[in-house]
Design a protein around this motif. Sequence first.
Motif, short mmCIF file in Angstrom:
data_model
loop_
_atom_site.label_atom_id
_atom_site.label_comp_id
_atom_site.label_asym_id
_atom_site.label_seq_id
_atom_site.Cartn_x
_atom_site.Cartn_y
_atom_site.Cartn_z
N SER A 108 -3.07 -21.83 -17.77
CA SER A 108 -3.49 -21.55 -16.39
C SER A 108 -4.91 -20.99 -16.41
N TYR A 109 -5.70 -21.43 -15.45
CA TYR A 109 -7.08 -20.98 -15.33
C TYR A 109 -7.37 -20.59 -13.89
N SER A 110 -8.33 -19.70 -13.73
CA SER A 110 -8.82 -19.46 -12.38
C SER A 110 -10.32 -19.71 -12.37
N LEU A 111 -10.75 -20.45 -11.38
CA LEU A 111 -12.16 -20.78 -11.20
C LEU A 111 -12.65 -19.99 -9.99
N SER A 112 -13.67 -19.16 -10.20
CA SER A 112 -14.18 -18.32 -9.11
C SER A 112 -15.62 -18.71 -8.80
N ILE A 113 -15.89 -18.77 -7.50
CA ILE A 113 -17.27 -18.96 -7.04
C ILE A 113 -17.66 -17.63 -6.42
N GLY A 114 -18.70 -17.01 -6.96
CA GLY A 114 -19.07 -15.65 -6.56
C GLY A 114 -19.82 -15.58 -5.25
N SER A 115 -19.74 -14.41 -4.63
CA SER A 115 -20.42 -14.17 -3.35
C SER A 115 -21.94 -14.16 -3.50
N ASP A 116 -22.42 -14.05 -4.75
CA ASP A 116 -23.87 -14.05 -4.98
C ASP A 116 -24.42 -15.48 -5.17
N THR A 117 -23.56 -16.49 -4.97
CA THR A 117 -24.04 -17.87 -4.96
C THR A 117 -25.03 -18.02 -3.81
N LYS A 118 -26.18 -18.63 -4.09
CA LYS A 118 -27.23 -18.70 -3.05
C LYS A 118 -27.45 -20.13 -2.56
N PHE A 119 -27.69 -20.22 -1.24
CA PHE A 119 -27.91 -21.50 -0.57
C PHE A 119 -29.29 -21.54 0.06
N ASP A 120 -29.86 -22.74 0.13
CA ASP A 120 -31.16 -22.94 0.76
C ASP A 120 -31.15 -22.39 2.18
N GLY A 121 -32.13 -21.57 2.49
CA GLY A 121 -32.32 -21.09 3.85
C GLY A 121 -31.27 -20.11 4.33
N VAL A 122 -30.33 -19.73 3.46
CA VAL A 122 -29.26 -18.82 3.87
C VAL A 122 -29.24 -17.58 2.99
N GLY A 123 -29.55 -17.78 1.71
CA GLY A 123 -29.42 -16.67 0.76
C GLY A 123 -28.01 -16.60 0.23
N ALA A 124 -27.57 -15.38 -0.08
CA ALA A 124 -26.27 -15.18 -0.73
C ALA A 124 -25.13 -15.61 0.19
N TRP A 125 -24.13 -16.22 -0.42
CA TRP A 125 -22.97 -16.73 0.31
C TRP A 125 -22.20 -15.60 0.98
N GLY A 126 -22.01 -14.51 0.25
CA GLY A 126 -21.33 -13.35 0.83
C GLY A 126 -19.82 -13.50 0.90
N GLN A 127 -19.27 -14.51 0.25
CA GLN A 127 -17.81 -14.58 0.14
C GLN A 127 -17.43 -15.12 -1.23
N ASP A 128 -16.22 -14.81 -1.64
CA ASP A 128 -15.73 -15.29 -2.93
C ASP A 128 -14.66 -16.34 -2.68
#
Length: 141
Positions: A108-128
């Motif tokens: 079993s694995y867990s794949l996490s996308i962090g809230s510090d992922t950044k998007f063009d023109g938006v900055g940090a995602w702010g959610q996990d």
Amino acid sequence: GLIGIISLLLLRPDRMIRTNKGTQASQASVSAAKKDQNPSIISTKPDPLDNTIVPTDQVIEITFNRSLENVGEFKVKIEPKVEIKVELSGDRKTGRIIPVKPYELGSSYSLSIGSDTKFDGVGAWGQDKTFQFRTIKYTGV
């Protein structure tokens, strides 16, 4: 005279209601448009990714509605720790997560996308976002 005044009074509230409805609708569409601006996951491969069973060499794709800033700003990790290579599609909306070595069988694995992922023109995602997946069990082929 009197009929004219009555008809004016009758027309006016109707007009007011109409313009209010118009402004409410346009405010709603503005907030809906802003909501569309918020980065969100629109698809995964495999689909669904959460609680799915995958082959040990599965390449996982996460597609967003917005472009990621760059591959380094796609903050993704797999636990237990697995060495992965990450690539972005041409429009930078899809992140491909490629295991460098195959995943363990029947694990079993867990794949996490962090809230510090950044998007063009938006900055940090702010959610996990976390997905759980398992690999196929060894069947003694």
